[in-house]
Design a protein around this motif. Structure first.
Motif, PDB file in Angstrom:
ATOM      1  N   GLY A  58      72.768 -57.115   7.399  1.00  0.00           N
ATOM      2  CA  GLY A  58      71.957 -56.458   8.419  1.00  0.00           C
ATOM      3  C   GLY A  58      70.491 -56.799   8.287  1.00  0.00           C
ATOM      4  N   MET A  59      70.012 -56.855   7.056  1.00  0.00           N
ATOM      5  CA  MET A  59      68.610 -57.210   6.839  1.00  0.00           C
ATOM      6  C   MET A  59      68.324 -58.634   7.310  1.00  0.00           C
ATOM      7  SD  MET A  59      67.004 -54.603   5.662  1.00  0.00           S
ATOM      8  CE  MET A  59      65.580 -55.279   4.821  1.00  0.00           C
ATOM      9  N   GLU A  60      69.260 -59.533   7.095  1.00  0.00           N
ATOM     10  CA  GLU A  60      69.085 -60.893   7.610  1.00  0.00           C
ATOM     11  C   GLU A  60      69.033 -60.894   9.133  1.00  0.00           C
ATOM     12  OE1 GLU A  60      72.180 -63.289   5.850  1.00  0.00           O
ATOM     13  OE2 GLU A  60      70.866 -63.822   4.171  1.00  0.00           O
ATOM     14  N   ARG A  61      69.844 -60.052   9.754  1.00  0.00           N
ATOM     15  CA  ARG A  61      69.794 -59.935  11.219  1.00  0.00           C
ATOM     16  C   ARG A  61      68.422 -59.477  11.701  1.00  0.00           C
ATOM     17  NH1 ARG A  61      74.559 -58.480  14.070  1.00  0.00           N
ATOM     18  NH2 ARG A  61      73.129 -57.670  15.646  1.00  0.00           N
ATOM     19  N   SER A 277      62.782 -48.321  -2.416  1.00  0.00           N
ATOM     20  CA  SER A 277      61.429 -48.253  -2.947  1.00  0.00           C
ATOM     21  C   SER A 277      60.506 -47.612  -1.912  1.00  0.00           C
ATOM     22  CB  SER A 277      60.927 -49.660  -3.292  1.00  0.00           C
ATOM     23  OG  SER A 277      59.536 -49.664  -3.518  1.00  0.00           O
ATOM     24  N   GLU A 278      59.821 -46.550  -2.293  1.00  0.00           N
ATOM     25  CA  GLU A 278      58.984 -45.815  -1.341  1.00  0.00           C
ATOM     26  C   GLU A 278      57.838 -46.676  -0.822  1.00  0.00           C
ATOM     27  OE1 GLU A 278      57.814 -43.198   1.261  1.00  0.00           O
ATOM     28  OE2 GLU A 278      59.528 -42.753  -0.046  1.00  0.00           O
ATOM     29  N   VAL A 279      57.176 -47.398  -1.697  1.00  0.00           N
ATOM     30  CA  VAL A 279      56.047 -48.215  -1.249  1.00  0.00           C
ATOM     31  C   VAL A 279      56.513 -49.300  -0.284  1.00  0.00           C
ATOM     32  CG1 VAL A 279      56.163 -49.803  -3.239  1.00  0.00           C
ATOM     33  CG2 VAL A 279      54.000 -49.471  -2.018  1.00  0.00           C
ATOM     34  N   TRP A 280      57.693 -49.856  -0.532  1.00  0.00           N
ATOM     35  CA  TRP A 280      58.235 -50.877   0.370  1.00  0.00           C
ATOM     36  C   TRP A 280      58.699 -50.242   1.680  1.00  0.00           C
ATOM     37  CZ3 TRP A 280      63.220 -51.968   2.316  1.00  0.00           C
ATOM     38  CH2 TRP A 280      63.397 -53.241   2.854  1.00  0.00           C
ATOM     39  N   ALA A 281      59.300 -49.061   1.598  1.00  0.00           N
ATOM     40  CA  ALA A 281      59.782 -48.378   2.804  1.00  0.00           C
ATOM     41  C   ALA A 281      58.646 -48.105   3.775  1.00  0.00           C
ATOM     42  CB  ALA A 281      60.473 -47.067   2.425  1.00  0.00           C
ATOM     43  N   GLN A 282      57.470 -47.727   3.268  1.00  0.00           N
ATOM     44  CA  GLN A 282      56.339 -47.406   4.141  1.00  0.00           C
ATOM     45  C   GLN A 282      55.878 -48.613   4.946  1.00  0.00           C
ATOM     46  OE1 GLN A 282      53.319 -45.565   1.718  1.00  0.00           O
ATOM     47  NE2 GLN A 282      54.659 -43.880   1.103  1.00  0.00           N
ATOM     48  N   ASP A 283      56.107 -49.795   4.393  1.00  0.00           N
ATOM     49  CA  ASP A 283      55.696 -51.014   5.090  1.00  0.00           C
ATOM     50  C   ASP A 283      56.817 -51.643   5.904  1.00  0.00           C
ATOM     51  OD1 ASP A 283      53.138 -50.855   4.029  1.00  0.00           O
ATOM     52  OD2 ASP A 283      53.629 -52.089   2.274  1.00  0.00           O
ATOM     53  N   ASN A 284      58.008 -51.030   5.889  1.00  0.00           N
ATOM     54  CA  ASN A 284      59.164 -51.632   6.557  1.00  0.00           C
ATOM     55  C   ASN A 284      59.959 -50.590   7.342  1.00  0.00           C
ATOM     56  OD1 ASN A 284      59.522 -54.650   5.460  1.00  0.00           O
ATOM     57  ND2 ASN A 284      58.714 -53.377   3.807  1.00  0.00           N
ATOM     58  N   PRO A 285      59.356 -50.051   8.423  1.00  0.00           N
ATOM     59  CA  PRO A 285      60.051 -49.007   9.188  1.00  0.00           C
ATOM     60  C   PRO A 285      61.338 -49.493   9.839  1.00  0.00           C
ATOM     61  CG  PRO A 285      58.088 -49.782  10.338  1.00  0.00           C
ATOM     62  CD  PRO A 285      58.015 -50.357   8.959  1.00  0.00           C
ATOM     63  N   ALA A 286      61.426 -50.785  10.169  1.00  0.00           N
ATOM     64  CA  ALA A 286      62.668 -51.285  10.775  1.00  0.00           C
ATOM     65  C   ALA A 286      63.815 -51.222   9.768  1.00  0.00           C
ATOM     66  CB  ALA A 286      62.467 -52.716  11.261  1.00  0.00           C
ATOM     67  N   ALA A 287      63.555 -51.607   8.521  1.00  0.00           N
ATOM     68  CA  ALA A 287      64.589 -51.530   7.493  1.00  0.00           C
ATOM     69  C   ALA A 287      65.021 -50.092   7.269  1.00  0.00           C
ATOM     70  CB  ALA A 287      64.079 -52.146   6.190  1.00  0.00           C
ATOM     71  N   GLU A 292      68.999 -45.741   7.848  1.00  0.00           N
ATOM     72  CA  GLU A 292      69.281 -44.374   8.288  1.00  0.00           C
ATOM     73  C   GLU A 292      70.507 -44.301   9.191  1.00  0.00           C
ATOM     74  OE1 GLU A 292      64.796 -42.389   8.259  1.00  0.00           O
ATOM     75  OE2 GLU A 292      65.568 -43.348  10.080  1.00  0.00           O
ATOM     76  N   GLN A 293      70.847 -45.402   9.833  1.00  0.00           N
ATOM     77  CA  GLN A 293      71.952 -45.388  10.788  1.00  0.00           C
ATOM     78  C   GLN A 293      73.291 -45.818  10.192  1.00  0.00           C
ATOM     79  OE1 GLN A 293      70.714 -47.000  14.875  1.00  0.00           O
ATOM     80  NE2 GLN A 293      69.134 -47.826  13.496  1.00  0.00           N
ATOM     81  N   VAL A 294      73.263 -46.629   9.145  1.00  0.00           N
ATOM     82  CA  VAL A 294      74.502 -47.205   8.625  1.00  0.00           C
ATOM     83  C   VAL A 294      75.398 -46.112   8.049  1.00  0.00           C
ATOM     84  CG1 VAL A 294      75.534 -48.841   7.008  1.00  0.00           C
ATOM     85  CG2 VAL A 294      73.334 -49.366   8.083  1.00  0.00           C
ATOM     86  N   GLU A 295      76.645 -46.118   8.455  1.00  0.00           N
ATOM     87  CA  GLU A 295      77.645 -45.182   7.955  1.00  0.00           C
ATOM     88  C   GLU A 295      78.928 -45.940   7.650  1.00  0.00           C
ATOM     89  OE1 GLU A 295      76.682 -40.895  10.055  1.00  0.00           O
ATOM     90  OE2 GLU A 295      78.133 -42.241  10.994  1.00  0.00           O
ATOM     91  N   MET A 296      79.555 -45.584   6.529  1.00  0.00           N
ATOM     92  CA  MET A 296      80.841 -46.160   6.161  1.00  0.00           C
ATOM     93  C   MET A 296      81.771 -45.037   5.740  1.00  0.00           C
ATOM     94  SD  MET A 296      79.595 -49.481   3.960  1.00  0.00           S
ATOM     95  CE  MET A 296      81.290 -50.091   3.868  1.00  0.00           C
ATOM     96  N   GLN A 297      83.064 -45.337   5.690  1.00  0.00           N
ATOM     97  CA  GLN A 297      84.073 -44.363   5.296  1.00  0.00           C
ATOM     98  C   GLN A 297      84.719 -44.793   3.982  1.00  0.00           C
ATOM     99  OE1 GLN A 297      84.324 -41.600   7.174  1.00  0.00           O
ATOM    100  NE2 GLN A 297      82.757 -42.527   8.494  1.00  0.00           N
ATOM    101  N   SER A 339      68.218 -50.760  17.468  1.00  0.00           N
ATOM    102  CA  SER A 339      67.370 -49.584  17.241  1.00  0.00           C
ATOM    103  C   SER A 339      66.333 -49.866  16.162  1.00  0.00           C
ATOM    104  CB  SER A 339      68.221 -48.381  16.840  1.00  0.00           C
ATOM    105  OG  SER A 339      69.061 -47.968  17.889  1.00  0.00           O
ATOM    106  N   ALA A 340      66.758 -50.588  15.122  1.00  0.00           N
ATOM    107  CA  ALA A 340      65.820 -50.934  14.050  1.00  0.00           C
ATOM    108  C   ALA A 340      64.716 -51.871  14.532  1.00  0.00           C
ATOM    109  CB  ALA A 340      66.587 -51.567  12.887  1.00  0.00           C
ATOM    110  N   ILE A 341      65.081 -52.806  15.398  1.00  0.00           N
ATOM    111  CA  ILE A 341      64.069 -53.697  15.977  1.00  0.00           C
ATOM    112  C   ILE A 341      63.039 -52.899  16.757  1.00  0.00           C
ATOM    113  CG2 ILE A 341      63.685 -55.521  17.701  1.00  0.00           C
ATOM    114  CD1 ILE A 341      66.392 -56.721  16.792  1.00  0.00           C
ATOM    115  N   GLU A 342      63.521 -51.940  17.544  1.00  0.00           N
ATOM    116  CA  GLU A 342      62.598 -51.097  18.313  1.00  0.00           C
ATOM    117  C   GLU A 342      61.726 -50.253  17.398  1.00  0.00           C
ATOM    118  OE1 GLU A 342      62.154 -51.271  21.572  1.00  0.00           O
ATOM    119  OE2 GLU A 342      63.656 -52.905  21.560  1.00  0.00           O
ATOM    120  N   ALA A 343      62.312 -49.741  16.299  1.00  0.00           N
ATOM    121  CA  ALA A 343      61.527 -48.943  15.356  1.00  0.00           C
ATOM    122  C   ALA A 343      60.416 -49.772  14.720  1.00  0.00           C
ATOM    123  CB  ALA A 343      62.437 -48.371  14.270  1.00  0.00           C
TER     124      ALA A 343
END
Length: 346
Positions: A58-61, A277-287, A292-297, A339-343
């Motif tokens: 997904g990250m590569e996408r 990583s919190e510092v990385w998350a703040q700079d990468n809202p799309a990731a 936040e959306q990925v769900e598995m069973q 949705s991630a692209i839009e974010a």
């Protein structure tokens, strides 16, 4: 299942074409990960590397350049994520990693749940020994004759393979049970590298010897030695858990290999989150949006672990399994990406 023979990069290209064909002009979009690096991590057991690979694809996408995941012990991964040296891990397990997470809270963010429940965990012995000696409860090990069945070093105590010492959450539960139930003179917890110790247990089982382990389902041991066929779960006559875990505890229904239904297994089922990583998350809202959306069973993991049991356990196999899972959930997966692209534009 159709086994595709293209690489992850080819998956990325085909997925972009798919979006364009669906009316989403992905080729014209600036992908939020372009020019950025993603540094994933994975623990030193492989039972959910499949989930990590789904995140990586997904990250590569999203346009990120994704490094090969670093395989490390969990404490080292959390420390590295807190520093920002590594960026995310799918195998963030609660309550098992609760104490490690607490030490890095504010520096490592948990996102999810990714999979709930993620595993069933507890104590297991081989079915043959349990049936021959009517062993059903952990407290049955107080009987010296029962404990001696699992004694490997001649001290009279049952030798139980425990979680790694640095798995502080699960180690704390084991210590609590042994101390609170008065089993100090009956059980010796054998700790080391869990993967190697559990492989040794499988070998001893193959030789017809009794085995006694802390384990979870699914993992390589419980996919080879199935609960209900090869193993049975030990219940607790008196369920007790550390801290505030009893507030969340309830017996589990329909547990294969347990004598009761529901089963008083004495452990909380685990929940899987994505540690970031919190510092990385703040700079990468799309990731973050994607995570936040990925769900598995749990059934997804059982399917993939069965393939690994059948010999498809190389990294290339796991990449292919992830691609197959994405294909089967293509519409939903594409919506997460869009949705991630839009974010990333906000």
């Amino acid at each position: 299942m159709i086994l595709k023979q293209y690489t992850t990069k080819a998956v990325t290209a085909l997925s972009v074409i798919f979006l364009a064909a669906s009316g989403v002009n992905a080729l014209a979009q600036d992908l939020p990960g372009e020019g950025k690096q993603a540094k994933p991590a994975r623990p030193n057991w492989d039972s959910f590397w499949f989930g990590q690979e789904i995140l990586d694809q997904g990250m590569e996408r999203l346009g990120y350049e994704v490094d090969t995941p670093k395989t490390l012990g969990v404490p080292a991964i959390f420390t590295s994520m807190a520093r920002g040296d590594l960026h995310y891990m799918a195998d963030t397990i609660l309550p098992n990693h609760a104490s490690i997470y607490a030490e890095t809270e504010g520096e490592v963010r948990r996102i999810g749940p990714l999979m709930d429940p993620g595993t069933i965990q507890g104590y297991a012995v081989d079915r043959k020994t349990a049936e021959e000696h009517n062993i059903r409860y952990l407290e049955d090990l107080k009987d010296p004759e029962i404990a001696a069945l699992f004694d490997q070093n001649g001290d009279g105590r049952a030798d139980m393979i425990g979680p790694n010492a640095d798995w502080e959450g699960s180690s704390a539960v084991v210590d609590h049970h042994i101390n609170e139930l008065g089993l100090e003179d009956s059980i010796r917890v054998v700790q080391g590298e869990y993967t190697a110790l559990s492989a040794d247990a499988r070998g001893r089982y193959a030789d017809g010897e009794p085995i006694f382990i802390y384990t979870w389902y699914p993992n390589p041991t419980t996919m080879e030695l199935l609960p209900g066929e090869d193993l049975v779960w030990l219940e607790l006559r008196e369920v007790t858990l550390p801290d505030n875990q009893m507030e969340e505890y309830k017996p589990l229904p329909d547990v294969a290999g347990c004598a009761s239904d529901p089963c008083e297994i004495g452990w909380l089922p685990t929940t899987y989150y994505i540690g970031v990583s919190e510092v990385w998350a703040q700079d990468n809202p799309a990731a973050v949006s994607f995570f936040e959306q990925v769900e598995m069973q749990l059934e997804d993991r059982l399917w993939q672990n069965q393939l690994m049991k059948e010999g498809e356990d190389r990294d290339s196999d796991i990449e292919r399994h992830a691609s197959d899972w994405i294909e089967r959930h293509q519409e939903q997966f594409d919506s997460w990406i869009q949705s991630a692209i839009e974010a990333g534009k906000e």
